[in-house]
Enzyme design. Structure first.
Site, short mmCIF file in Angstrom:
data_model
loop_
_atom_site.label_atom_id
_atom_site.label_comp_id
_atom_site.label_asym_id
_atom_site.label_seq_id
_atom_site.Cartn_x
_atom_site.Cartn_y
_atom_site.Cartn_z
N HIS A 179 25.69 31.72 33.55
CA HIS A 179 26.88 31.34 34.30
C HIS A 179 26.59 30.91 35.73
O HIS A 179 27.48 30.42 36.42
CB HIS A 179 27.92 32.47 34.28
CG HIS A 179 29.33 31.98 34.25
ND1 HIS A 179 30.40 32.78 33.90
CD2 HIS A 179 29.87 30.77 34.54
CE1 HIS A 179 31.51 32.09 33.97
NE2 HIS A 179 31.22 30.86 34.35
N ASP B 166 36.38 35.31 31.35
CA ASP B 166 35.12 36.03 31.48
C ASP B 166 35.38 37.54 31.49
O ASP B 166 36.41 37.99 32.00
CB ASP B 166 34.46 35.62 32.81
CG ASP B 166 32.98 35.92 32.89
OD1 ASP B 166 32.51 36.86 32.22
OD2 ASP B 166 32.29 35.22 33.65
N HIS C 194 33.54 39.37 33.28
CA HIS C 194 33.10 39.72 34.62
C HIS C 194 33.79 38.82 35.65
O HIS C 194 34.20 37.70 35.35
CB HIS C 194 31.58 39.55 34.73
CG HIS C 194 30.83 40.25 33.65
ND1 HIS C 194 30.51 39.63 32.45
CD2 HIS C 194 30.34 41.51 33.58
CE1 HIS C 194 29.86 40.51 31.68
NE2 HIS C 194 29.74 41.64 32.34
N ASP D 80 32.23 37.83 38.51
CA ASP D 80 31.20 36.96 39.09
C ASP D 80 31.45 36.69 40.57
O ASP D 80 31.26 35.57 41.06
CB ASP D 80 31.09 35.65 38.30
CG ASP D 80 30.54 35.87 36.90
OD1 ASP D 80 29.97 36.95 36.65
OD2 ASP D 80 30.70 34.98 36.04
N HIS E 156 23.71 34.82 38.23
CA HIS E 156 24.80 34.52 37.30
C HIS E 156 26.01 35.44 37.51
O HIS E 156 27.08 35.19 36.95
CB HIS E 156 24.31 34.57 35.83
CG HIS E 156 24.16 35.95 35.24
ND1 HIS E 156 24.20 36.19 33.89
CD2 HIS E 156 23.95 37.16 35.82
CE1 HIS E 156 24.03 37.48 33.66
NE2 HIS E 156 23.87 38.08 34.81
N ASP F 109 33.02 31.86 29.77
CA ASP F 109 31.84 32.65 29.44
C ASP F 109 32.10 33.28 28.08
O ASP F 109 33.12 33.96 27.88
CB ASP F 109 31.64 33.72 30.52
CG ASP F 109 30.33 34.48 30.38
OD1 ASP F 109 29.91 34.74 29.24
OD2 ASP F 109 29.75 34.84 31.41
N ASP G 149 31.00 35.83 26.85
CA ASP G 149 31.15 37.28 26.85
C ASP G 149 32.57 37.71 27.21
O ASP G 149 32.89 38.90 27.17
CB ASP G 149 30.11 37.97 27.73
CG ASP G 149 30.32 37.79 29.23
OD1 ASP G 149 31.45 37.58 29.68
OD2 ASP G 149 29.32 37.87 29.97
N GLU H 255 26.60 31.00 28.58
CA GLU H 255 26.04 32.29 28.18
C GLU H 255 25.85 32.45 26.67
O GLU H 255 25.85 33.57 26.15
CB GLU H 255 26.87 33.46 28.74
CG GLU H 255 26.88 33.55 30.26
CD GLU H 255 25.59 34.09 30.87
OE1 GLU H 255 24.67 34.46 30.12
OE2 GLU H 255 25.51 34.14 32.12
#
Length: 301
Positions: free
Chosen positions: A100, A123, A125, A127, A140, A228, A230, A273
């Protein structure tokens, strides 16, 4: 989004983190049939190939705790220039990752094309780490912070301007793993976040309605989707480097993409990712391509 001219740009980057394999993400997504899928919907697709990624230095820098800073900066700069040029030609940029950290280059390439760009950050996360708050030094985990003007000057100043986006024009969807420093920054900057609690409580339809209304009220002149894999529950996307259980479901994700297609808001997108080494029979890349189908208008009937 009818009959778009799509420029497909691969970024085989694995230097923004410390697990190998995500550099093969663009190849896995291509192998899963992304070009054929989008052409079947009716779009014109030009595969621009991959951004060249230099090998990492064997010795780490003693000046910063950020991993592979020079290499990530160089790759981000090259990606930003490529996106700038394809947009000058009237193309829709669709970027394939790669980790990412590539979003640093993506948003740098988009940032001077729009006066008020909105971003949907799909996402697990946030980030939003910087060198000071990051537990790992992995870039990332920093692209959103960099893009709002926070972080190492080499990353922040790519293409000679900062910030690339305004924090009030960002919507994070699916967050469930947020570091303490990121929480503070979210509150300080007033960044809009829909956590998994919000999705469970409100439902994906309401979350997406609110997210899109929020961006419309901000009078954005374009919206970039940074997805992303994830963000989706690892039950459906096992091939990611930082899986977090309890994520968005496969069907909820399709609904979100279908709603974004119907809104006609999305002006660029990236899917990141995908790590084939950690995957099961290219399952995660297949999910990525299926979601692209929904984002670009694929219909069941």
């Amino acid at each position: 989004m009818n009959n778009l001219n799509i420029s497909l740009i691969g970024v085989p980057m694995d230097l923004g983190q410390n697990r190998r394999g995500v550099d093969m993400g663009p190849s896995a997504i291509r192998y899963a049939g992304v070009v054929e899928r989008l052409e079947e919907i009716g779009h014109n697709v030009t595969d621009e190939g991959n951004i060249l990624i230099a090998a990492a230095e064997k010795t780490a820098s003693t000046e910063t705790n950020l991993r592979n800073l020079k290499e990530v900066t160089d790759a981000s700069t090259a990606l930003a220039e490529k996106i700038h040029h394809v947009m000058e030609d009237g193309q829709f940029p669709l970027i394939l990752g790669g980790d990412h950290s590539i979003a640093i280059g993506t948003l740098a390439g988009l940032g001077d094309r729009y006066e008020n760009l909105g971003v949907i950050w799909y996402d697990a996360h946030a980030d939003l780490n910087t060198g000071e708050t990051s537990p790992s030094g992995n870039i990332h985990g920093m692209p959103l912070a960099v893009s709002i003007g926070l972080g190492h000057e080499q990353l922040v100043n790519i293409r000679g301007f900062a910030p690339k986006i305004k924090p009030e024009n960002v919507v994070i969807i699916g967050a469930r793993s947020v570091d303490p420093g990121e929480r503070e920054l979210i509150k300080e900057k007033g960044i809009k976040v829909f956590t998994m609690h919000d999705i469970d409580k409100l439902g994906m339809t309401e979350v997406m309605d609110q997210a899109m209304s929020y961006l419309k009220e901000s009078e954005v002149d374009g919206v970039h989707l940074s997805l992303d894999l994830d963000g989706i529950d690892p039950l459906y996307t096992p091939g990611v480097g930082t899986p977090v259980p309890g994520g968005i479901s496969y069907r909820e994700s399709h609904l979100a993409m279908e709603m974004l297609y119907s809104s006609k808001m999305i002006t660029s997108a990236e899917f990141v990712e995908v790590n084939p080494i950690l995957d099961e029979k290219n399952k995660t890349a297949d999910v990525a391509v299926a979601l692209m189908g929904s984002l670009f208008g694929e219909k069941l009937v």
